[in-house]
Each structure stands twice: as structure tokens, then as C-alpha cells.
Design a protein around this motif. Sequence first.
Motif, mmCIF file in Angstrom:
data_model
loop_
_atom_site.group_PDB
_atom_site.id
_atom_site.type_symbol
_atom_site.label_atom_id
_atom_site.label_comp_id
_atom_site.label_asym_id
_atom_site.label_seq_id
_atom_site.Cartn_x
_atom_site.Cartn_y
_atom_site.Cartn_z
ATOM 1 N N PRO A 198 0.710 -1.294 0.018
ATOM 2 C CA PRO A 198 0.059 -0.001 0.119
ATOM 3 C C PRO A 198 0.879 1.283 -0.012
ATOM 4 N N LEU A 199 0.308 2.286 -0.303
ATOM 5 C CA LEU A 199 0.951 3.501 -0.278
ATOM 6 C C LEU A 199 1.062 4.109 0.907
ATOM 7 N N VAL A 200 2.197 4.236 1.383
ATOM 8 C CA VAL A 200 2.438 4.952 3.011
ATOM 9 C C VAL A 200 2.431 6.474 2.805
ATOM 10 N N LEU A 201 3.038 7.080 1.684
ATOM 11 C CA LEU A 201 3.113 8.702 1.320
ATOM 12 C C LEU A 201 2.418 8.555 0.109
ATOM 13 N N LYS A 202 1.517 9.855 0.227
ATOM 14 C CA LYS A 202 0.601 9.818 -1.193
ATOM 15 C C LYS A 202 0.961 11.182 -1.456
ATOM 16 N N ASN A 203 1.144 11.263 -2.730
ATOM 17 C CA ASN A 203 1.522 12.489 -3.479
ATOM 18 C C ASN A 203 2.038 13.800 -2.573
ATOM 19 N N MET A 204 3.004 13.628 -2.018
ATOM 20 C CA MET A 204 3.619 14.517 -1.196
ATOM 21 C C MET A 204 4.462 15.638 -1.823
ATOM 22 N N THR A 205 4.083 16.824 -1.666
ATOM 23 C CA THR A 205 5.121 17.923 -1.998
ATOM 24 C C THR A 205 5.255 18.927 -0.869
ATOM 25 N N ALA A 206 6.559 18.952 -0.824
ATOM 26 C CA ALA A 206 7.022 19.755 0.298
ATOM 27 C C ALA A 206 8.404 20.091 -0.089
ATOM 28 N N MET A 207 9.012 21.330 0.798
ATOM 29 C CA MET A 207 10.095 21.969 0.868
ATOM 30 C C MET A 207 10.753 22.295 2.132
ATOM 31 N N PHE A 208 11.984 21.637 2.251
ATOM 32 C CA PHE A 208 12.680 22.267 3.563
ATOM 33 C C PHE A 208 13.956 22.966 2.950
ATOM 34 N N ARG A 209 13.870 24.220 3.604
ATOM 35 C CA ARG A 209 14.684 25.264 3.264
ATOM 36 C C ARG A 209 16.180 24.822 4.183
ATOM 37 N N PRO A 210 17.129 25.508 3.355
ATOM 38 C CA PRO A 210 18.591 25.377 4.099
ATOM 39 C C PRO A 210 18.630 25.927 5.354
#
Length: 1316
Positions: free
Chosen positions: A1052-1064
Motif C-alpha cells: 500500500p502507499l504510505v506517502l501519497k502525492n507529497m509535495t514539500a520543501m525544507f529550506r537550507p
Amino acid sequence: MEKDSKDTKKNPAATANFLSKIFFWWLNPLFRVGYKRRLEEDDMYEVLVEDGSERLGHDLQRYWDLDLQKATKEMHAPSLSKCIIQNFWKPYAVLGFFTLVEEVIKVIQPLILGKMIKYFESYDPENLTALYETLGYAAAMSLCTIGLAVLHHLYFYHVQRTGMKIRVAMCHMIYNKALRLSSSAMGKTTTGQIVNLLSNDVNKFDDVTIFLHFLWVGPLQAVAVVGLLWVEIGPSCLAGMIVLLILMPMQTMFGRLFSKFRSKTAALTDDRIRIMNEVVSGMRIIKMYAWEKPFAALVSEVRRKEISKVMKSSYLRGLNMASFFCASKIILFVTFTTYVLLGNTLTASSVFVTVSLYTAVRLTVTLFFPNAIEKLYEARVSIRRIQEFLMLDEIVKSKAELQLEGKKDATVKIQDLVCYWDKSLDSPSLQNISLTLNSNQLLAVIGPVGAGKSSLLSTILGELPAEKGVLQVKGRLTYAAQQPWVFPGTIRSNILFGKELNPQKYERVLRACALKRDMELLPDGDLTLIGDRGATLSGGQKARVNLARAVYQDADIYLLDDPLSAVDAEVGRHLFEQCICGLLKNKPRILVTHQLQYLKAADQIMVLKEGHMVAKGKYAELQRSGVDFTSLLKEEEELQPPQDSLARTRTLSQNSQTSSVHSVKDGDQLPAETVQAVAEESRAQGNIGVAIYVRYLKAGANVVVLLLVILMNLLAQLSYILQDWWLAHWADEQERLTSAVNSTVIQNGLNVTAELDTNFYLSVYGGLTVATIIFGFIRNISLFHVLVKAAQSLHDRMFHAIIGTPVHFFDINPIGRVLNRFSKDIGQLDSNMPWIFVDFIQVFLQIIGVVCVSVSVIPWILIPVLPLLLVFIYVRRYFLQTSRNIKRLESTTRSPVFSHLSSSLQGLWTIRAFGAEERFQKAFDDHQDLHSAAWFLYLTTSRWFALRLDGMCSIFVTVTTFGSLLLRDQLDAGSVGLALTYSVTLMGMFQWGVRQSAEVENMMTSVERVMEYTELESEAPWETQKRPPPDWPNKGLVTFDRVNFSYSSDGPLVLKNMTAMFRPKEKVGIVGRTGAGKSSLVSALFRLAEPQGKIYIDGVLTSEIGLHDLRQKMSIIPQDPVLFTGSMRKNLDPFSQHSDEDLWNALEGVQLKSVVEELPGKLETVLAESGSNFSVGQRQLVCLARAVLRKNRILVVDEATANVDPRTDELIQKTIRDKFSECTVLTIAHRLNTIVDSDRILVLDAGRIHAYDEPYTLLQDPDGIFYKMVQQTGKQEAAALMEAAKQAYDSRSHPKVPNGHAETAGGNLVIFETAL
């Protein structure tokens, strides 16, 4: 652990009649079933009463205990071997009689043979009385062979069963001992060693009983044969005997050398398996650290040493077998040369009687006798190892765990207690501790890492003996360990732990332990099977099952070692209120904890530091006295004045009532987790194809070499037969000459032709002997070399495949299964396969030789041989169909025995605290009995088969014997002698050859299993063509772009369509309920399985670069700290890239410098198995030090704060802030206070992003998950968290809002440009 409800079938051997017992007819129904379909465990017969593990174990244990008592009284060492002898000698002695009869028959046979050949020598067609007499002899000959067949197999079946009994009894004792080991003894031994005792050492008993009787039968038989030979050929027989006597000590010497190599190899194998154990258990960590190479180097180094020893012992084996193969030829050569040189003439009868007598005695003297000695030595080594283990210290059970009489209250009293874990260290683990715990009190124990909190509990449990001081425990204890332990079985059996199921109570416990929701989500509810070491459950679930087990027991005193740390705040609160202060509120409880928000509810608090008690008292008292408590505890706002205890308990109970109502409402929202099922172990089916043999041999050498080796084999066999044929030819020529001389009575007064050219005949004979010896040795050595090389290359391939396979493989395959390939299967390939294979080839060629010789003498023999061949092929197929299944059942029923042992050793304290030793012993006995049932079938079926085969051989012998009489007119004595001697040797040899061929096939299943693992799917390459720039990542910007992630292709998918950004340089906290996908985010980042979608780090697409390039550039502090056996230096820096100074600085940074400096070898100190001589918190700090050393731009902290006290927690947080201020830090948190001041918080829910913003902003939304989580920590804590978030928010400079938006937008654009 559940009892099997199904009744096993009664064992027909118990009720079979006499004839059926002799011919093993009672097995026929089993073979019929086995021929039709695959045999399953239910088809096995139950173990005979006298073979039951419990019964055998108790008997032997009784003798051993008596011997121990006597030994301590009389001040001498006890002897395990004496006990074994006392227990088993009576039935075994009776079997000696069988051996005697069998060997007598073997000696009489050659004499009958001689009588028959004499008839052909002085053949007179008219003399009928002589013919009738000879027919009588022929009948006797046939009877002898049939008698031999029956006796031999009955004897073997019974001795092997004796061996099995000794082994089973030993295993019972070893396991029994393992359950009683004291903590100091545990330090002297390792799990690996105990498993090794159980898997390798006890197997020696199976072998030793087979040959033991030959120690006295052998010499007797030798004496008898010398006598008969003296009558036959006079004193020249002594020459041959002398050679035999020289060969015997040579073989014994080989045996000695061999066992010396064995023990060295065993030590190396132990090492290799221990390293493998760590590699497989720590695979996740090794992969995240990209440490595969140093571990591969470690394994290949040990393996190289091991293989060189294996190679040496294989050469020895080869020489030994070759000398055995040539021995008879050398003996005959010496004997006949002496005989002829002394001036005697050869006659066919004397030649073949001599040959047969030597053959009869040779087996016993050169094979069985030395074998008996060798096996006896090996068994003695094993007995010594087992005895050392049985002599280790046992834990002294205190008498404290009495049932409470009547209504007395359960109490714990401790006065001035001093304890040492390790006497050699001068500082005690606990000193001057005093406390009293009365009924229904909750004592909370707090203190920094390594303060002795767990040691205190272990003292109360009786695991850690008290040096000085008083320890009184009234009432039964129960215990929840800090590292949750579950054993393979269902979840229900893990919680009930042997108690009766009481549905209402069980429901209450599940509710209190927040397991209700998890159970609803599991495929089979609470009957879900847990894999090895709880592989199917998450850490939090394991911890809750562990707690539920303790709660379900009706004990009087509850010792809870930090049960709240592995779960998140919400579940933790639920557990504390519903369970610790709910269900258990009327019981005395000791709670070790790091969660300071719960201390108010405790009746007394005890603060430990470095084994001292710093303070003790109520929360309010401690706060007033201001003990070091403030630094342990953030000053909580004094919202309420401290109330007196009465009022407090009342508010608490009201509180818990409201919250219990609340939690029942909420129960549905308690998060649940997905569970992975354990894959069934594959049992390969059907025949083993030729392809596998070819691949196996090709792994050892190239085609040219293989062809040469085959040629050598053929030449060796040819010269072997020619040598005998030459003797027969010589005797016939001699006889022709003699009869010619007798008929041409001296014509010219001269007898000219009476002399044969002795020199010519002798030199040819000598030449053939030398050829036999040379080819024999060359072919053995070369074959062994090829086979050991094959084992080596297969191991390397398998290891590289295992190390390069995705982590998911280790989640669905229990550790035991993977290790089994490396220990059992590779062990087979190293030590057993080569010699069985060589033996098979030798015997096979000999059998072909026998048939060829017989056919060349009497071509008519082909007529009965062909149908016999067809019957044989059918019977072999019929047998192997069943036998292979039984062998596989035997190996699959063996693994539960080991996994039961190792899981028991892991949960030793828990088992003892619950007093479940008896039950686990019983379960162990059940596993053993299941294995014994399979083993018993394995023994009897192979005897059934061998008996049928020997029956066929005796038909062949009979046909040859009577056939030669029918064709008496055209046969000369020599060829008859040759045919008969050869066909008699077929008796044992044929069935041995076929058995070996079946063995080779069985061994090939090991090859097959290893090959299967050499072809595992591998993860992406470690390095690819596209190398990232050397200073990458220099910013630390991580972008997820539409990432979907699942652990396996079909999962099963455990992360779904994830868009995120972690800045420096940003510090991001990742929160979410259990199972929301927090750890999966890390797995996706590290590519533990390939994510779909794109993840960029500093604009580099991670899926394009090699895994090592990726993983070495990110540091992780894992959830469960793993240390590897080896020096401290190796643990910090396996590649040796850093200087000592760096290492010390890193240790100082995490405040471990002082601890390491106190160790005897400083950085070089070798850690105990998996670092068990450090506390969990200290191990966590070591993991932090590793991250500090790596100086990477991206740090992932996976809930590393779970098992540590606030002090260490703060230290870790501080270190992360100082040392990693320039880095992007992702923290997966369970305690909100660690992340509430992060730059942003990512809230996950069921694999999707629920919210992603600054903590303060998130807290403005009362419907958000984060807000709810904060509220669930309790009023005070929530207020504190709010405050912290606000402060953090204010301290950051916030530009005007629109501007801020522009900035992020710009940032995003930049990313996508670089990405595209």
C-alpha cells in the motif's frame, strides 16, 4: 506458543508386529501418501513415548544434578559424559551383540567363497558329489547376504535412535540452563554460542553412537582374520597385516588433525555468524549509514580465514579417503609380492579368499574403528563445551515471590542496597539505595541516562544480585521491559502469556493499553501472527503489547521500565491515565520514566544519578527542596498550589474518569498502523535439475579443469579394476601351466615350461598398484579443491546479494531464516558437501566397475540385471519423493527450535519475572518433539529404503553365484573368483552409493537455497556514472515533488502525492499520529525503497545518483540505537577516516568522553554483543556522535529522544542546535516539547500533508491535528508549549507578509529551475 489443537497420528511403530518391525512394513502407508502429494506436518507420526523430549531431558537432568551434588561434596569436577553413559548404556550394550553377529557373518563368507572357487580349480564334470556340495555352499552364500542385509539395518536404526535420544536430552538441558543463567553468566556467553551448541555440538551425538561398538568388535575381528589368513597363505599374511596396522594410526592421526581444524573452523564460524547476525539485524542502519563496505570487508576477512581452514581440512579428508581407496590395493600388493617371492605359486582360491578376507576386515579396521575414535574425540569436545555451559552461574531465585497470605499488602522494602553488574569495575551500579513501597502507591523513578534506573528494577526482579543491604519483596512481580519483547506467536498469546482468557478483563486491558483500534485494523485482529522479534508490529505497538502483558497478569507489584517512551504523547497520556493510574490504581507500581509531566500523579518520586539516590519524596517536597530537580524538569508554571495528597488523589480519579469517558469516545481516533505479514519460507519442490549441478560445479572451476577432473576419476577406477583382473589372469595362467605340466609328464626328461616369468607379472602388478595410488590421490585432491572453491564463491555471491537487497526483504523475512542460509546451508557446503560428493563419485564408479566385471565374466547376468535396474530406479524415485519431503520437514521443524531459543534469550528477564520458565520449557519440548518426529521418520524411511536395496543386491549375488555354477563348463576359476568377490562387495556398497546420491541431492537443496539468495532483487547501484559534485550538498535544500512511496511494489502507499520543501538551515519538526508516515518520509529520503516522484537535494535529483553518494551525505540518528560488536572506534568511524582528536571531540560534544575514558581500553574497548554494556540512552548518544563526526548538511533525527531522560534529551537537543546550526534538520518527534520551537512543523496524517507551517501559526487553528495533539498533553504542558511556540515565533524576524510570500514563491521558482 499455542498448543496445536490437531491430534497427531499415532505412531504405528509402537504397535507394529515383529516382522513388520524387521522389514519396516509399517512405513508403507506413509510412502503411498508421500508418492501422491507433498507431505505436511500433519502427516508425521507423533513421537514415541520413550523419545519424548521432556522425559529424556528429565532423566538426564536427574543424573547430572546428582553428579553435581556429589562433585561439590567430594571437590572434584563433575562429568557430563559419565551421566550420559549411566543413562543410556543398558539398551546400547544389547545392540553390541548385533554388531558381533554381523561381523562374524562377514568373516565366514570368504571361507565359503574359497570352497566354491576350489571346485572350479579342480573342476571334474563327472564328480557329482562335489557339485552338490558346492550347491550347498552357494545356498549358504546367498543366505549370508540376506542375513547381513536384515541385521545391519536393524542395528543401524537402533543406534541412530539412541543418538537421537542423547541429542534431544542434551538440548532439553541446554535450554533449561539458558532460562536460568545469571546476569554474570550471560556476559560470559552469547546468544550465538548457545544457538551453536544447539545446532552443531549436539549433532555429534547422532554420529558417535553409530560407530562406538566397533571399538571392541574391530580388534576381535582383526585377530580372527589373521588366524584364517595364516591357514590360507601362511606367514605372508603378516606382511599385509603390518601395512594395515601402519595405515590405522595414520588414519587416526588424520582424525586428530581433522578435529583440530574443526575446532578452529568452529570458532571462526561462530565469529562469522555473529557478525552476520549483527549485519542482518542492523541492516536498516547499515544501509542508512552506507556502511556496507566495512561490514563486507569484515565478513570476507573472517570468511577468508574460515575457508583456508576448511580447505586444509578438506585436503586432509581427501587424502584420508584416497588412502582408504588405495589401502586394500597396497595391502594385497605387499601380501602377494611376499607370497610369490617366498616361492609359493598363486592359486585362484588363495587369491580370492585373501582378497575377500582383507575386504571384510578392512572396512572395520580402517573406516569404522578410526571413525569411532574420531567421532569420540569430536563428541568429547562437544561434551566439554556443553559442560562448560552447564556449569555457568545460575540466577538465585529469591523466595520473595510468595503468594500473599490472606489480605496482606504487597510491599517492597530496600535498605542500603549496593549492587555490581560487573565486579571488575570498581564503582557499583547501585549504591545506598533505600525505599519502601506500600500497597497502591506509584513510585516514579527518574534520572539521567545510565543512572541505574533499570538496574534498580532488575535488582527487585532478582536479576542483579545484591552485594550488601536488605531487599524484601512481598508479592508476585510483573515486569514490562524497556526494550519491548514479543515472541513469535499471536498477539493474544503474547498478552495472555499463559493465563486463561477472561474476555471482560482482556477487553479492559486492550482498552487501557490503547490496543483496541490497532486490533481492529490488523488482518486477523489479536490472532495476527507476530513475526520474528515482532517484525510485524511497530515500535509503539510492541511497547503497548509489552505493557498489556504485564497488566493482564494478576500480580501484586508492577515494575514498568519506561513504557511510555516509545509511544507518542497522546497514546502515552492514555496509557498513563487509563492503565497505570486506571486499571492498576490499587496496586503498588514502580514506574521508570522520562516523561516529567506525569510526576505530579506519583505518590513518591526517586531521583537517581550514577547509581546514587539523589532525592526521594513527593513532587511538592522535591520542588520545595529544589534538588537538581529543576534542571531535570522545566519549571512548570505554578498554576495550582500543591494540594495535599487526599485532595490530589480525588482530583486525579475525577480527572481519569472524565478522560476515560473522553478516551472511549476518542478510542476510534487513536491512530492505527499498517502491518506487514511474514512471508512463508520457501520450500523448493520437486527434483533438483541438472542445471543446478552444472552451476554449482562451474562456481568452483572452469570447464577445462572440470573435464580434467572427470578424466582423472575414470583413470583411477580403471587402474583399480585392472589390478584385480591382473591377479586373476596370473592365477589362471599359473593353473594352465600347472595342469599342462601335469599332463605333459616329463617327455625328454626335462620340465622346461614349468616356470612362469614371475618378474614380468610382478612388475606389471606393481605398476598397476602405483597407478591406482597416484590417480586416486590426484582425483580426490582436485575434486575437493573444486568443491570448496564453489562453496567460497557461492557464499560471497550470496553475501553481496543480501547486502545489496532493499530493506523490505528484511522486514518480511525473519532474521533466523536469513541466518539459517549463512550458518546451516553454507556449513553444509563447506564441510559436508565436498566429501559426500567425492564419496558418491567414488562409490558410483566402483558399482559400475563391479557390474562390468561380472558381465564380462558371465554375460548372461545381464538378463536379471536389467529388470533389477528398472525396479531399482522405480524404488529410488518412489523413495526420494517421500524422503525429500521428510528431509525438508526436518529442516523446517528445526528452525522453530532455534527461534524459540533465541527469542527466549531476548526476553529472559520478562520470562523469569512472569515465572513462565516451565511454560517456555514445555513449548521448547513441543518444538523438539515435532523435530524428533520428523527426524524419526527420516531415520526409519532411509532404513526402509536401504533394506530394499540390499535385498536387490542379495538377489544379484545369488544370481551370480548360481549362474557361475550353471555355466561351470566354460569358466575358469580366476574369473569366477573375480565375479563373486566383486558381487559380494556390492552388498554394503550399493546401498551406500544410492544413499549418498540421495544425500548429494539433499545437500543440493542447500545449494539451491543459497543460489536463490544469490539472485535477490538488488537496490539501485551504490555508485552510478553520475557522481554529484564533491562538496554537494553545500546548502541543504530538500524538495519533495509529488512523491508517492510504498515499501514494496505491491504494498500500500504510505506517502501519497507529497509535495514539500525544507529550506537550507531550517529546523523542521515532523509530527503525526503513529502510522501517519513519519518514518516512511525518512525511508523515501534515504531511498530504502524507490519512491515514485522526485526528491531533490540542492537541485540534484536523488534517484539519479548512487545510493552511497546519497546516503553518505545525510546523517541520521535512528530510532533504535544500534551498536555493533567491535571497538568503540569502529562503531564511530568504521572507515577510519577521522583522527583520534576528532573522535574525542565528537564524544566530548555528546558528553560521552568521561564514560569512554573510564573504559579499560578507551576507544579500543570492544563492546559486548550489540553494545549491551551501554544503556539505551548512552547508545543513543553514540549514534549522535556518529552524526557529529560526519558533518553533513542534512540531519534526520528519528525520534531519538524516546528512551532518554529529559537531561540527555536536552543535551541532544542542545548538541543538535549547536553542532548542526548550519544544517537542515528534520526531527520526527513524539514529544512535542522538543520540536515546538522549530522553524516549521510538518503535520502528516495517513501519508498526506495535513499542515505545514510555523508552530505558532498551526496552534491558531483549533481544528488542526497539531492543536489537538498539544491539548492532549494536559493543561499545564499545553500552556507551556503554546508559550514556547509564541516565544520562538516572536524571536524570529518576520518581514511584512506580502513580501514573505514573494520570498517563498521566489524560492520555489529557483528550486524548479535548478531541478529542471
